[in-house]
Design a protein around this motif. Structure first.
Motif, PDB file in Angstrom:
ATOM      1  N   SER A  86       0.825  -1.205   0.000  1.00 24.04           N
ATOM      2  CA  SER A  86       0.000   0.000   0.000  1.00 24.04           C
ATOM      3  C   SER A  86       0.861   1.257   0.000  1.00 24.04           C
ATOM      4  O   SER A  86       0.590   2.222  -0.733  1.00 24.04           O
ATOM      5  CB  SER A  86      -0.920  -0.022   1.229  1.00 24.04           C
ATOM      6  N   TYR A  95     -10.071  -4.369  -4.122  1.00 21.71           N
ATOM      7  CA  TYR A  95      -9.110  -3.433  -3.531  1.00 21.71           C
ATOM      8  C   TYR A  95      -8.788  -2.297  -4.503  1.00 21.71           C
ATOM      9  O   TYR A  95      -8.487  -1.168  -4.079  1.00 21.71           O
ATOM     10  CB  TYR A  95      -7.836  -4.163  -3.102  1.00 21.71           C
ATOM     11  N   ARG A 116     -10.531   1.184  -4.276  1.00 19.47           N
ATOM     12  CA  ARG A 116     -10.074   2.214  -3.336  1.00 19.47           C
ATOM     13  C   ARG A 116      -9.094   3.170  -4.008  1.00 19.47           C
ATOM     14  O   ARG A 116      -8.993   4.331  -3.640  1.00 19.47           O
ATOM     15  CB  ARG A 116      -9.413   1.568  -2.109  1.00 19.47           C
TER      16      ARG A 116
END
Length: 299
Positions: free
Chosen positions: A254, A286, A289
């Protein structure tokens, strides 16, 4: 080429590599259709590369890189030609050098054709496929909370001794070694295109962008992110990445995604260009996002 294919391409003429490059510089394209990139990929796959042009009133209005009757570099072509998985260029967005106001039928087969061509190519088919393009840091992009949380992740990683270095500091051999090792650590199997990865990276290294994360002086996270420039936009392809699970508490994947998207946004802003940073197919929650979903088309 079959008789049908010859009839479909009757209004198209062969182009030289130089003519294709001029068209790309004039009208733009994406990473996978960049003249040097598609030349390298074709060479590694031992697949003859040709270029085809569409003229109108003796003026070139479109230029296409071609493998037989496919747009070169497309996933569909790789599959049909038996070359799938030999090199990893991701699920790359296909943007072709086409004059802004042109309208034409594309007589070559392809998938993942950019929505930028919706008004230009008259034979696009919607097969409900989408790519994920990074929301970015401009107005309407990532929220304040999103940016705060990821900056906090980065700060905690650095406070614990983590470091970040530009991927440009590494040799192609180092990038290859780190990527293949960390990919297998993360996923438990070998990366796609592993046998040709070293050669691919050595020949396309100048298109690699982003950072590499280190912890205790060893690499713990790396992503293959390629960037090609056009007149109006930066085409950025996030292919895949590798992470050492032993440092997962710091969310290194991330952290790295945040850093890499931020770097691309800064470059796009500096050059006053649109950023088209693709995370590939919309196949994982994911990505929502990080990205907005955009339609892509087939012919």
């Amino acid at each position: 080429m079959s008789l049908l294919a010859k009839w479909q391409t009757r209004h198209w003429q062969p182009l030289t590599a130089g003519q294709y490059e001029e068209a790309y510089q004039q009208w733009g394209g994406s990473f996978i259709t960049h003249p040097e990139v598609i030349g390298v990929v074709s060479s590694l796959l031992d697949t003859p590369l040709e270029f085809s042009g569409r003229y109108q009133d003796d003026q070139l209005i479109a230029a296409i890189p071609v493998w037989e009757n496919y747009v070169a570099g497309s996933k569909q072509a790789l599959k049909k030609l038996g070359k799938r998985g030999l090199v990893d260029t991701g699920n790359a967005e296909i943007i072709l050098p086409i004059a802004e106001n042109a309208q034409l039928e594309l007589p070559y087969k392809a998938e993942l054709i950019s929505n930028l061509h919706e008004s230009q190519l008259t034979n696009l088919k919607d097969k409900d496929k989408q790519l994920c393009l990074a929301k970015g840091f401009q107005l309407g992009g990532y929220s304040k909370k999103f940016k705060y949380n990821h900056r906090r992740e980065l700060r905690l990683f650095q406070e614990a001794g983590g470091e970040l270095h530009p991927i440009s500091e590494l040799s192609a051999d180092q990038i290859c070694e780190f990527y293949l090792t960390l990919f297998e650590l993360r996923w438990g199997f070998a990366a796609k295109g592993a046998s040709l990865m070293g050669e691919l990276l050595s020949r396309l290294q100048k298109y690699l962008v982003g950072s590499v994360l280190y912890f205790d002086k060893r690499p713990v996270a790396i992503q293959l992110v390629y960037q090609a420039e056009s007149e109006k936009w930066l085409s950025v392809e996030y292919i895949n990445g590798g992470v050492d699970p032993s440092v997962k508490e710091f969310s290194p994947g991330s952290v790295l995604s945040f850093l890499n998207v931020q770097e691309a946004q800064e470059m796009a802003d500096k050059q006053n260009k649109q950023m088209r940073y693709s995370f590939g197919l919309a196949d994982n929650e994911y990505k929502d996002r990080w990205c907005n979903r955009v339609s892509v088309y087939s012919t």
